[in-house]
Design an enzyme around this catalytic site. Structure first.
Site, PDB file in Angstrom:
ATOM      1  CB  VAL A  94       3.809  -1.463  28.095  1.00 62.02           C
ATOM      2  CG1 VAL A  94       3.826  -1.835  26.618  1.00 62.02           C
ATOM      3  CG2 VAL A  94       4.897  -0.436  28.387  1.00 62.02           C
ATOM      4  NE  ARG A 135      14.179  -3.283  23.682  1.00 57.60           N
ATOM      5  CZ  ARG A 135      14.025  -2.500  24.731  1.00 57.60           C
ATOM      6  NH1 ARG A 135      15.057  -1.848  25.252  1.00 57.60           N
ATOM      7  NH2 ARG A 135      12.835  -2.343  25.271  1.00 57.60           N
ATOM      8  CB  CYS A 180      10.266   4.300  25.394  1.00 58.25           C
ATOM      9  SG  CYS A 180      11.100   4.107  26.973  1.00 58.25           S
ATOM     10  CD  GLN A 183      14.574   8.173  29.021  1.00 62.08           C
ATOM     11  OE1 GLN A 183      15.730   8.240  28.620  1.00 62.08           O
ATOM     12  NE2 GLN A 183      14.032   7.014  29.332  1.00 62.08           N
ATOM     13  CG  HIS A 218      10.275   9.036  27.294  1.00 57.75           C
ATOM     14  ND1 HIS A 218       9.701   9.072  28.538  1.00 57.75           N
ATOM     15  CD2 HIS A 218      10.810   7.783  27.158  1.00 57.75           C
ATOM     16  CE1 HIS A 218       9.866   7.895  29.133  1.00 57.75           C
ATOM     17  NE2 HIS A 218      10.529   7.102  28.315  1.00 57.75           N
TER      18      HIS A 218
END
Ligand SMILES: NC(=O)c1ccc[n+]([C@@H]2O[C@H](COP(=O)([O-])OP(=O)(O)OC[C@H]3O[C@@H](n4cnc5c(N)ncnc54)[C@H](OP(=O)(O)O)[C@@H]3O)[C@@H](O)[C@H]2O)c1
Length: 334
Positions: A6, A91, A120, A147, A236
């Site tokens: 990432v 999160r 994601c 995924q 994905h």
């Protein structure tokens, strides 16, 4: 921060979208020089003082209580930076906004230094659900995911390549304790992502449920997910089924999807046109295909959603958040 799968995508995305920067600092666990697209970057070890003078800190480190976000995000905020974090660590904290810019950009106005980037598989589904929810109010969402292995970090991409090469050469494929839960991923499917949690669902499945409810500010949204790892490097895919209070026809749904910036509707079955991971890899957009009405349930719709998990699923969404913060004037300027 973090120059893994990432982190590298973030550097490319900042450059590609010409994000305004006077300095780009790269941090990871260990110091080294890395090359991305012909340019060298000096990676520095992460330490609390490493964020001095930084306005926006994009975090893409490890997960967990002892991960990079847990260890350094608060220090970055104390140094005056706004943190946009890709891990799952913050999160579900009520005071920390969890943002998909196409869905809930106004949540950015209540940040106190940390903004979380969703999972994601959640991001691409949320982008697709938003226009349907606005038009017909969702009552039920059933999703199955396919995924890519890059979703599990750079080491999983290398592990899949090694396994596929071994099988193609007629050899026994190697297994890796830290990749694919010790299973063989090449030429296989893995119906488990992350560990199992309540009611037989995995943590990845619960993330899709809880994060989507938080992004839509609706804890009553009924979602059930099955998440599956597939031997694809990047991209994905998701099979999504929704029921809505108001009837939405397939034609109307395609029009609604087309009206969302950042969505590409690729839906011409007669010509064999539908999105595959190879179409989405390297692209910022979310691709939607195979839109069809349920033959038996009056307000049911099925569709197929594909996105690059390293871009819209991580780096692009994070950089879009940074762009939105700049637009709203909520970033310190040094
Ligand atoms: N891959 C995806 O599609 C995706 C999508 C959404 C969210 N995410 C999340 O994004 C994060 C990064 O994922 P990834 O796939 O890029 O992982 P990755 O390829 O394994 O890279 C992790 C990077 O983080 C650095 N790092 C690890 N622990 C650290 C620490 N304690 N302090 C400083 N740096 C540290 C590593 O440094 P070294 O290079 O020095 O080892 C490495 O550069 C994870 O939280 C993941 O769950 C990933």
């Amino acid at each position: 921060m973090g120059v893994g799968a990432v982190g590298e995508a973030m550097i490319r995305t900042l450059r590609r979208r010409r994000f305004p920067m006077t300095e780009l600092r790269t941090l990871a666990r260990s110091a080294r020089t890395i090359e991305i697209d012909g340019e060298n970057y000096e990676v520095q070890p992460t330490a609390p003082g490493a964020f001095e003078g930084i306005d926006i800190a994009l975090f893409a480190g490890t997960e967990g209580d002892k991960g990079a976000s847990a260890e350094f995000a608060r220090a970055a905020v104390d140094s005056g930076a706004v943190v946009i974090d890709n891990s799952s660590f913050f999160r579900m904290e009520p005071d920390i906004p969890l943002v998909v810019p196409e869905v809930n950009p106004d949540d950015l106005d209540r940040h106190e230094g940390i903004i979380a980037n969703p999972n994601c598989s959640t991001i691409q589904m949320a982008v697709a659900l938003k226009p349907l929810h606005d038009r017909g109010k969702l009552t039920r969402v059933i999703v199955s995911t396919y995924q890519a292995v890059s979703g599990a970090g750079r080491s999983s991409v290398d592990a899949l390549r090694e396994q596929a090469q071994a099988i193609a050469a007629g050899k026994e494929p190697p297994t890796f304790p830290d990749c694919f839960l010790g299973h063989v991923m090449a030429f296989n499917l893995l119906p488990q992502i992350d560990s199992f949690a309540e009611m037989g669902y995995t943590k990845e499945e619960w993330k899709m449920v809880k994060e989507t409810q938080k992004i839509f500010h609706d804890a009553s949204l009924k979602i059930t997910a099955t998440t599956v790892r597939v031997p694809v490097y990047i991209g994905h895919s998701e099979s999504v089924y929704v029921e809505t209070e108001e009837k939405i026809t397939a034609d109307e749904a395609r029009e609604l999807f087309r009206s969302v910036p950042g969505v590409v509707v690729m839906d011409n079955p007669a010509k064999g046109e539908y999105a595959m991971p190879t179409d989405a890899a390297g692209r910022d957009e979310v691709f939607i295909s195979r839109v069809r009405e349920d033959p038996f349930i009056p307000n049911g719709l099925s569709f197929w959603v594909v996105a690059d998990n390293l871009l819209k699923g991580a780096a692009t969404n994070a950089v879009q958040i940074a762009e939105e913060l700049v637009r709203r004037g909520s970033v310190r300027s040094n």
